[in-house]
Design a protein around this motif. Structure first.
Motif, PDB file in Angstrom:
ATOM      1  N   UNK A  81     124.850  40.594  -8.371  1.00 41.34           N
ATOM      2  CA  UNK A  81     125.477  40.545  -7.050  1.00 41.34           C
ATOM      3  C   UNK A  81     126.128  41.880  -6.704  1.00 41.34           C
ATOM      4  N   UNK A  82     126.795  42.478  -7.675  1.00 39.24           N
ATOM      5  CA  UNK A  82     127.418  43.783  -7.467  1.00 39.24           C
ATOM      6  C   UNK A  82     126.376  44.812  -7.040  1.00 39.24           C
ATOM      7  N   UNK A  83     125.265  44.832  -7.768  1.00 42.22           N
ATOM      8  CA  UNK A  83     124.201  45.797  -7.473  1.00 42.22           C
ATOM      9  C   UNK A  83     123.548  45.513  -6.125  1.00 42.22           C
ATOM     10  N   UNK A  84     123.361  44.230  -5.806  1.00 38.75           N
ATOM     11  CA  UNK A  84     122.715  43.863  -4.550  1.00 38.75           C
ATOM     12  C   UNK A  84     123.541  44.318  -3.344  1.00 38.75           C
ATOM     13  N   UNK A  85     124.836  44.020  -3.359  1.00 38.51           N
ATOM     14  CA  UNK A  85     125.702  44.401  -2.240  1.00 38.51           C
ATOM     15  C   UNK A  85     125.767  45.915  -2.101  1.00 38.51           C
ATOM     16  N   UNK A  86     125.874  46.606  -3.233  1.00 38.18           N
ATOM     17  CA  UNK A  86     125.962  48.068  -3.195  1.00 38.18           C
ATOM     18  C   UNK A  86     124.660  48.698  -2.734  1.00 38.18           C
ATOM     19  N   UNK A  87     123.566  48.282  -3.326  1.00 43.93           N
ATOM     20  CA  UNK A  87     122.274  48.909  -3.055  1.00 43.93           C
ATOM     21  C   UNK A  87     121.802  48.659  -1.624  1.00 43.93           C
ATOM     22  N   UNK A  88     122.161  47.518  -1.055  1.00 46.27           N
ATOM     23  CA  UNK A  88     121.744  47.197   0.317  1.00 46.27           C
ATOM     24  C   UNK A  88     122.625  47.851   1.370  1.00 46.27           C
ATOM     25  N   UNK A  89     123.688  48.531   0.949  1.00 45.08           N
ATOM     26  CA  UNK A  89     124.572  49.180   1.909  1.00 45.08           C
ATOM     27  C   UNK A  89     125.374  48.208   2.745  1.00 45.08           C
ATOM     28  N   UNK A  90     125.699  47.035   2.187  1.00 47.30           N
ATOM     29  CA  UNK A  90     126.410  46.013   2.957  1.00 47.30           C
ATOM     30  C   UNK A  90     127.911  46.271   3.029  1.00 47.30           C
ATOM     31  N   UNK A  91     128.413  47.200   2.228  1.00 44.48           N
ATOM     32  CA  UNK A  91     129.844  47.502   2.223  1.00 44.48           C
ATOM     33  C   UNK A  91     130.091  48.902   2.787  1.00 44.48           C
ATOM     34  N   UNK A  92     131.216  49.088   3.499  1.00 44.90           N
ATOM     35  CA  UNK A  92     131.505  50.418   4.045  1.00 44.90           C
ATOM     36  C   UNK A  92     131.834  51.457   2.982  1.00 44.90           C
ATOM     37  N   UNK A  93     132.364  51.005   1.850  1.00 46.89           N
ATOM     38  CA  UNK A  93     132.669  51.909   0.745  1.00 46.89           C
ATOM     39  C   UNK A  93     132.090  51.336  -0.546  1.00 46.89           C
TER      40      UNK A  93
END
Length: 537
Positions: A81-93
């Motif tokens: 989940x950590x990698x998915x959110x980060x890799x997809x650019x779903x978070x501003x930081x």
């Protein structure tokens, strides 16, 4: 006469309405999201800065406990989940994802540690991310063989050309440099070019390689990627003409420039042609200040074209919140820090406004009736989303609501605190004008039940209520989930409730046992699409 009914009437929000509710920071009773939903909130919103009710430290400790609980329950799932959110650019930081990955890399479970180290390149995509990880991971573990191998692989698994870009563009951060990490990881280059880059970093330049070549040792200066030779020439350049020529020939970036060249219009003009979109967004103020971006200028036209190119926005993973923050800062004509000032160019403001909406995933109208209800209470004006300057939860909720309003055909926007007011806005309005309208709405205590109560009293045909809030509701005489139930019964409509959480807390007004209620993380770049899919179902 005794009034027995008063003792069994719906409980006010400062009292429990049923088992399973918890007290929020404001003293009202709500529900707690499960640990996986809270993990998403943390990964996307972070907890940088205080909220009205909680300090940054308290929120960080609470969210760290949540990350740990997810890792304990299913470490590989949490890492995925950590990698998915980060890799997809779903978070501003990316900082929350890096921190969570560092926790996973130090977890007692071997499978979790292995998954975390394998995910390192997906989460830490650039040198700055790797430096953040190196800073954080030391809190949770020592530099053993597994960690050294993972960092060595981070350097070796990219091409020599990309490796050269990383070491020239991202040189140091958080007390770490590439030289420090190479000394810790001891990588052996998979090609002569990789080894040449490693020696170049360790020796702080190609002079060390020349010395080794004369001594008959490999690798040699000839193995270095051309970019690093150009980088050295840039450091030694003595004229604007030479700097511009090097930038254009080798596609050098502004991070590689010595400070003295960053005041030259010609230098920024050369940088603009190949400037990555994220760098363009960050440097709009500087390029305006030096005179490159001006009304009716060709560079301003080129910048606007890049900002409003949907394909470029998608490839660059530019987050909507980053664009909203850039818009707020650029419009004010000065940075949050330092002495940089500029006169905003209208076309750039309009391009940033359009880029904000384009940065959300492509949406199709649902054909449903939406009541978009914005929490405008005092707590929503406290702190900044993900630490972004000028973007508090109240501003962010207005921006997210307009992202939906620009797509949907049937919608109505209202603001609420302890009263409910209509907000006269249009999707044709600029984002800044919309936010100014929202900011003029009176503030008070928080009653998240008001949108449903209003719809029932006025016999509105609502398919989906969308409430943007920090979930710190406490002032009402009836709980939000009860108000939705009453609306359904009175209208005969199976209305749904989407709760858009604007802070990284564990609270929600959505009843977890009701399939017609959904929690969405505020400023998840996928949130409008998730909301639309739920409304259609």
């Amino acid at each position: 006469m005794a009034r027995y009914a008063q003792h069994v009437s719906p409980a006010p929000q400062h009292a429990k309405a049923r088992e399973g509710q918890v007290m929020n920071h404001a003293g009202g009773y709500v529900f707690a999201v499960d640990k996986w939903t809270q993990l998403d909130r943390f990964l996307i919103l972070g907890c940088e800065g205080n909220t009205y009710y909680a300090t940054e430290r308290a929120m960080t400790v609470d969210n760290a406990k949540c990350v740990r609980a997810c890792l304990d329950e299913d470490g590989p799932r949490a890492v995925a989940r950590i990698a998915e959110v980060s890799d997809a650019g779903r978070a501003p930081k990316n900082d929350p994802a890096v921190f969570a990955l560092a926790m996973a890399a130090g977890h007692p479970d071997p499978a979790t540690r292995k998954a975390a180290l394998s995910a390192l390149p997906r989460v830490c995509r650039i040198g700055t991310h790797l430096f953040h990880f190196a800073r954080d991971v030391g809190t949770f573990r020592r530099w053993g063989r597994g960690l050294r191998s993972a960092v060595a692989a981070w350097y070796n698994d990219m091409t020599a050309e990309r490796l050269a870009l990383q070491v020239a563009k991202y040189r140091q951060r958080d007390g770490f440099s590439h030289r420090d990490l190479l000394r810790l990881a001891h990588p052996v280059g998979k090609t002569p070019a990789h080894n040449a880059v490693f020696r170049w970093v360790a020796g702080e330049g190609s002079a060390a390689l020349d010395h080794e070549t004369r001594r008959g040792q490999a690798p040699s200066r000839a193995d270095l990627p051309e970019l690093l030779l150009a980088f050295e020439s840039l450091q030694a350049a003595s004229s604007t003409k030479d700097v511009v020529a090097l930038i254009r020939k080798h596609r050098l970036t502004h991070e590689m420039l010595p400070t003295e060249w960053k005041t030259k219009l010609e230098v920024w003009d050369a940088l603009l042609d190949e400037m990555p979109l994220t760098a363009l967004v960050r440097n709009l103020g500087k390029m305006t200040e030096v005179g490159l971006l001006a009304s009716l200028s060709e560079p301003a036209r080129r910048a606007c074209q890049q900002l409003t190119d949907p394909a470029k926005l998608h490839r660059a993973r530019v987050h909507p919140l980053s664009l909203l923050a850039a818009l707020k800062v650029y419009e004010q004509g000065h940075g949050e820090k330092g002495k940089l000032t500029w006169k905003p160019v209208r076309s750039i403001v309009d391009a940033l406004n359009e880029a904000f909406y384009l940065s959300f995933k492509s949406l199709e109208p649902t054909g449903k009736n939406h009541l978009l209800a914005l929490d405008v209470s005092g707590s929503m004006t406290w702190g900044n989303l993900a630490g972004m300057p000028g973007v508090n939860p109240r501003v962010g909720s207005a921006a997210m609501a307009m992202a939906t309003a620009r797509v949907e055909q049937s919608w109505h926007v209202m603001g609420f605190s302890n009263t409910l007011v209509n907000i006269d806005i249009s999707p044709k309005m600029s984002l800044d004008d919309t936010i100014k309208k929202i900011e003029r709405v009176p503030m008070g205590g928080t009653d998240c039940a008001l949108p449903m109560i209003y719809a029932k009293q006025n016999k509105l045909a609502v398919d989906t209520f969308v409430v943007y809030t920090d979930n710190e509701t406490w002032a009402g005489k009836v709980h939000p989930f009860q108000a939705l139930r009453d609306y359904r019964q009175a209208s005969g409509r199976p209305a749904k409730l989407v709760v858009v959480g604007m802070t990284a807390t564990r609270f929600t007004i959505a009843d977890p046992s009701d399939a017609g209620m959904l929690d969405v993380v505020g400023f998840d770049s996928a949130a409008p699409a998730i909301l639309a899919d739920f409304a259609r179902a």
